[in-house]
Design an enzyme around this catalytic site. Structure first.
Site, PDB file in Angstrom:
ATOM      1  CB  CYS A  73      -1.267   0.354   1.303  1.00 12.66           C
ATOM      2  SG  CYS A  73      -2.465  -1.074   1.214  1.00 12.66           S
ATOM      3  CG  HIS A  97      -6.009   2.263   0.260  1.00 13.91           C
ATOM      4  ND1 HIS A  97      -4.788   2.621  -0.724  1.00 13.91           N
ATOM      5  CD2 HIS A  97      -5.847   0.674   1.062  1.00 13.91           C
ATOM      6  CE1 HIS A  97      -3.750   1.803   0.002  1.00 13.91           C
ATOM      7  NE2 HIS A  97      -4.359   1.332   0.355  1.00 13.91           N
ATOM      8  CB  CYS A 126      -0.367   0.210   7.597  1.00 11.69           C
ATOM      9  SG  CYS A 126      -1.792   0.389   6.663  1.00 11.69           S
ATOM     10  N   GLY A 132       1.871  -3.971   3.849  1.00 14.60           N
ATOM     11  CA  GLY A 132       0.822  -5.503   4.336  1.00 14.60           C
ATOM     12  C   GLY A 132       2.626  -6.225   4.242  1.00 14.60           C
TER      13      GLY A 132
END
Length: 392
Positions: A89, A346, A376, A378
């Site tokens: 992300c 997102h 944040c 993965g």
């Protein structure tokens, strides 16, 4: 060390799943923001030395080096290269970091960094789904990782629940925060705060050409009661669809240049990359990384939370920015002031550049100095960036 400057930042308005941008080829989405940067800055396209794009689901139309296909779809000359980054992300934010590092090293002077993701065309998790269908092993069932983390489910949904539990984030907190995300997003549009960053696109809707310039996921009619009535995504949990980020199609990009390029091409700096960092954190928590990343970047710079005027912490799930705020004692009035991914979407690989654009222009609008972006990612990583408004 030489400095790296943002001279322009743009994004598309987000498209909801199977919405207005669902048939917009990812290469074309990437080209749109590249071309907008060229037009707005007036720079000779031949002066761009590289394009670095984030993209998470590198499969189907997003495979074969997404950044390079976006270059070939754009007005850049064919001798401009491109490279694609996957930091999950935070991929778009990492693209900005790599661009800034190249400029700060003195190796390059003009780079376009950003990201693209058409999540309608390449659904989240599709690489894993195809691998599973073909009987392939997953990234998580290798012998060594399995022995180190026996029985662990590296799930972001599980991680979101763990964040809420560990940092004391309640269902009430999450519902209120999700509602405020939509209300802040609506206010931002009412006050024309996104005008500097959004590139309007003409798209076909039911046979009609319409201008797409508003994030399609924003729900102005959202109510706190409706959010409170949603069922948790996991039995006994606190996260609902309302407190999770929206699946989104879109792209975003920034132009990063050196001081030499500012002078040579007559460019106006919007912001300077003050500092940047990336960390690894507990992969079983999955989403905790923004907390140590923020601690690290504040320690590196000697700044405190009070010195930061605005925070953009991605709303992958509402528990992430709220846990981050609880852990760092952040002022919630500075956090995601124009709404976040729960309301605006997102678009995975594009999100880092999308939020960087929003942060840059909001700092300038408020005439405030420092802004922090943290995302944040993965498997327990996170990027953090501090930018400094050049109009302070």
């Amino acid at each position: 060390m030489a400095a790296a400057y943002i001279v322009d930042a743009v994004r598309t308005a987000g498209g909801r799943r199977n919405g207005r941008l669902s048939n917009y080829h990812p290469a074309d989405l990437g080209a749109v923001v590249i071309d907008a940067l060229l037009e707005r800055t007036g720079i000779d396209p031949a002066m761009v030395e590289d394009v670095i794009f984030g993209c998470v689901s590198q499969i189907g139309p997003q495979t074969f080096n997404m950044a390079r296909t976006a270059v070939l779809a754009s007005k850049l000359p064919v001798d401009v290269p491109g490279v694609t980054v996957d930091r999950q992300c935070g991929s778009g934010q990492q693209a900005i970091h790599f661009a800034a590092q190249a400029v700060m090293s003195g190796n390059q002077d003009v780079i376009i960094a950003g990201g693209v993701e058409n999540m309608s065309m390449t659904p989240i998790g599709s690489p894993l789904a195809i691998a599973a269908k073909a009987g392939m092993r997953t990234p998580f069932d290798g012998d060594m990782i399995s022995s180190r983390y026996p029985g662990v489910e590296f799930s972001q949904f599980v991680g979101a629940e763990r964040m809420a539990e560990k940092y004391g984030v309640s269902r009430e907190d999450l519902d209120n925060f999700a509602f405020q995300s939509h209300m802040k997003g609506a206010q931002a549009y009412d006050e024309n705060r996104f005008d500097s960053e959004i590139i309007p696109l003409t798209v076909e809707v039911e046979g009609q050409s319409v201008v797409h310039n508003v994030d399609e996921g924003l729900r102005r009619n959202s109510t706190l009661q409706a959010l409170q009535e949603l069922q948790p995504l996991q039995e006994g949990g606190v996260i609902t669809a309302g407190s999770a980020s929206q699946i989104c199609d879109g792209s975003a990009a920034v132009m990063i240049v050196s001081e030499r390029a500012l002078k040579q091409y007559g460019l106006t700096p919007l912001a300077k990359i003050h500092d940047m960092t990336v960390v690894g954190s507990d992969p079983t928590m999955v989403l905790e990384g923004p907390i140590p990343a923020t601690h690290k970047i504040l320690q590196r710079t000697g700044l405190s939370m009070d010195d930061i005027a605005l925070y953009e912490v991605n709303e992958a799930f509402g528990s992430v920015p709220l846990a981050w705020s609880n852990a760092l004692g952040a002022d919630l009035s500075k956090l995601n002031v124009n709404g976040g991914a729960q309301a605006l979407g997102h678009p995975l690989g594009a999100t880092g550049a999308k939020l960087m654009a929003t942060l840059t222009y909001e700092l300038r609008r408020r005439k405030q100095r420092f802004g922090l972006l943290a995302i944040c990612e993965g498997l327990g990583t996170a990027n953090a960036t501090i930018i400094e408004n050049m109009d302070f």
